[in-house]
Scaffold this motif. Structure first.
Motif, short mmCIF file in Angstrom:
data_model
loop_
_atom_site.label_atom_id
_atom_site.label_comp_id
_atom_site.label_asym_id
_atom_site.label_seq_id
_atom_site.Cartn_x
_atom_site.Cartn_y
_atom_site.Cartn_z
N LYS A 36 -54.89 38.11 13.44
CA LYS A 36 -55.61 36.87 13.77
C LYS A 36 -54.91 36.08 14.87
O LYS A 36 -55.57 35.50 15.73
CB LYS A 36 -55.78 35.99 12.53
CG LYS A 36 -56.75 36.56 11.51
CD LYS A 36 -57.15 35.57 10.43
CE LYS A 36 -56.02 34.83 9.79
NZ LYS A 36 -56.45 33.93 8.72
N ALA A 37 -53.60 36.07 14.85
CA ALA A 37 -52.85 35.30 15.85
C ALA A 37 -52.79 36.01 17.20
O ALA A 37 -52.83 35.34 18.25
CB ALA A 37 -51.43 35.06 15.34
N ASP A 38 -52.72 37.33 17.20
CA ASP A 38 -52.49 38.08 18.44
C ASP A 38 -53.75 38.42 19.23
O ASP A 38 -53.66 38.61 20.44
CB ASP A 38 -51.74 39.39 18.14
CG ASP A 38 -50.28 39.17 17.81
OD1 ASP A 38 -49.84 38.00 17.81
OD2 ASP A 38 -49.58 40.17 17.53
N ILE A 39 -54.87 38.53 18.58
CA ILE A 39 -56.07 38.94 19.31
C ILE A 39 -56.64 37.74 20.07
O ILE A 39 -57.06 36.75 19.48
CB ILE A 39 -57.14 39.56 18.40
CG1 ILE A 39 -56.62 40.87 17.81
CG2 ILE A 39 -58.45 39.81 19.19
CD1 ILE A 39 -57.59 41.59 16.92
N VAL A 40 -56.61 37.87 21.38
CA VAL A 40 -57.18 36.87 22.28
C VAL A 40 -58.20 37.59 23.14
O VAL A 40 -57.87 38.58 23.79
CB VAL A 40 -56.08 36.23 23.16
CG1 VAL A 40 -56.68 35.23 24.12
CG2 VAL A 40 -55.00 35.59 22.31
N THR A 41 -59.42 37.11 23.15
CA THR A 41 -60.48 37.78 23.90
C THR A 41 -60.28 37.60 25.40
O THR A 41 -59.61 36.67 25.85
CB THR A 41 -61.87 37.27 23.49
OG1 THR A 41 -61.93 35.86 23.70
CG2 THR A 41 -62.17 37.59 22.04
N SER A 42 -60.89 38.48 26.17
CA SER A 42 -60.78 38.44 27.63
C SER A 42 -61.46 37.21 28.23
O SER A 42 -61.15 36.81 29.34
CB SER A 42 -61.37 39.71 28.24
OG SER A 42 -62.76 39.79 27.93
N ASP A 43 -62.38 36.61 27.47
CA ASP A 43 -63.09 35.42 27.94
C ASP A 43 -63.12 34.41 26.80
O ASP A 43 -63.66 34.69 25.74
CB ASP A 43 -64.52 35.81 28.33
CG ASP A 43 -65.33 34.66 28.92
OD1 ASP A 43 -64.94 33.49 28.74
OD2 ASP A 43 -66.36 34.94 29.55
N PRO A 44 -62.54 33.22 27.01
CA PRO A 44 -62.53 32.21 25.94
C PRO A 44 -63.93 31.83 25.45
O PRO A 44 -64.10 31.39 24.32
CB PRO A 44 -61.84 31.01 26.58
CG PRO A 44 -61.13 31.53 27.78
CD PRO A 44 -61.85 32.76 28.21
N GLU A 45 -64.94 32.02 26.30
CA GLU A 45 -66.32 31.71 25.92
C GLU A 45 -66.81 32.59 24.77
O GLU A 45 -67.78 32.26 24.11
CB GLU A 45 -67.25 31.89 27.13
CG GLU A 45 -66.97 30.95 28.28
CD GLU A 45 -67.61 29.59 28.12
OE1 GLU A 45 -68.76 29.53 27.63
OE2 GLU A 45 -66.96 28.60 28.47
N TYR A 46 -66.14 33.71 24.53
CA TYR A 46 -66.55 34.59 23.44
C TYR A 46 -66.28 33.97 22.07
O TYR A 46 -66.88 34.36 21.09
CB TYR A 46 -65.86 35.95 23.53
CG TYR A 46 -66.31 36.80 24.70
CD1 TYR A 46 -67.51 36.57 25.34
CD2 TYR A 46 -65.52 37.84 25.16
CE1 TYR A 46 -67.92 37.35 26.40
CE2 TYR A 46 -65.93 38.63 26.22
CZ TYR A 46 -67.12 38.38 26.84
OH TYR A 46 -67.52 39.17 27.88
N ASN A 47 -65.37 33.01 22.01
CA ASN A 47 -65.15 32.19 20.82
C ASN A 47 -65.00 33.02 19.54
O ASN A 47 -65.74 32.84 18.58
CB ASN A 47 -66.30 31.18 20.70
CG ASN A 47 -66.01 30.08 19.71
OD1 ASN A 47 -64.87 29.82 19.38
ND2 ASN A 47 -67.05 29.44 19.23
#
Length: 116
Positions: free
Chosen positions: A52-63
């Protein structure tokens, strides 16, 4: 005077319509329920917190949003998340988990659906 009043009423109506049109439509979302099997000896609770902490999407808009409710059953983590419908959830989430090969023995999708 009546025509002046009608003109201002008309202008006000157009102004109100354009303000309503300017409001963004709610984001279309996808819900996915997945399972993750930790490698033997890896703590499932700690692994899920890391995911949960490590996964950051390529686009913040994906929310990307993880449901706070999850369960650990038969050595597997079962969790649910939502993400923008436009996002490739397999690429944005599942492949990232797959790359955690030192901690993840397996993973898969239980179900996924577009939310209305």
């Amino acid at each position: 005077q009546d025509s002046l009043f009608q003109y201002f009423a008309f202008v006000n109506q157009i102004s109100t319509m354009s303000e309503e049109a300017a409001e963004p439509a709610p984001q279309e979302r996808r819900m996915a329920n997945i399972w993750i099997k930790p490698v033997d000896g890896v703590d499932a609770e700690a692994l899920f917190a890391k995911i949960k902490a490590d996964i950051v999407t390529s686009d913040p808009e994906y929310n990307l949003q993880w449901d706070e409710k999850y369960k650990i059953e038969n050595g597997k983590i079962y969790a649910t998340f939502t993400i923008a419908l436009d996002a490739d959830f397999d690429e944005e989430v599942m492949e990232v988990i797959e790359c955690m090969e030192d901690e993840v023995a397996g993973q898969g999708i239980v179900f996924q659906t577009a939310m209305e």
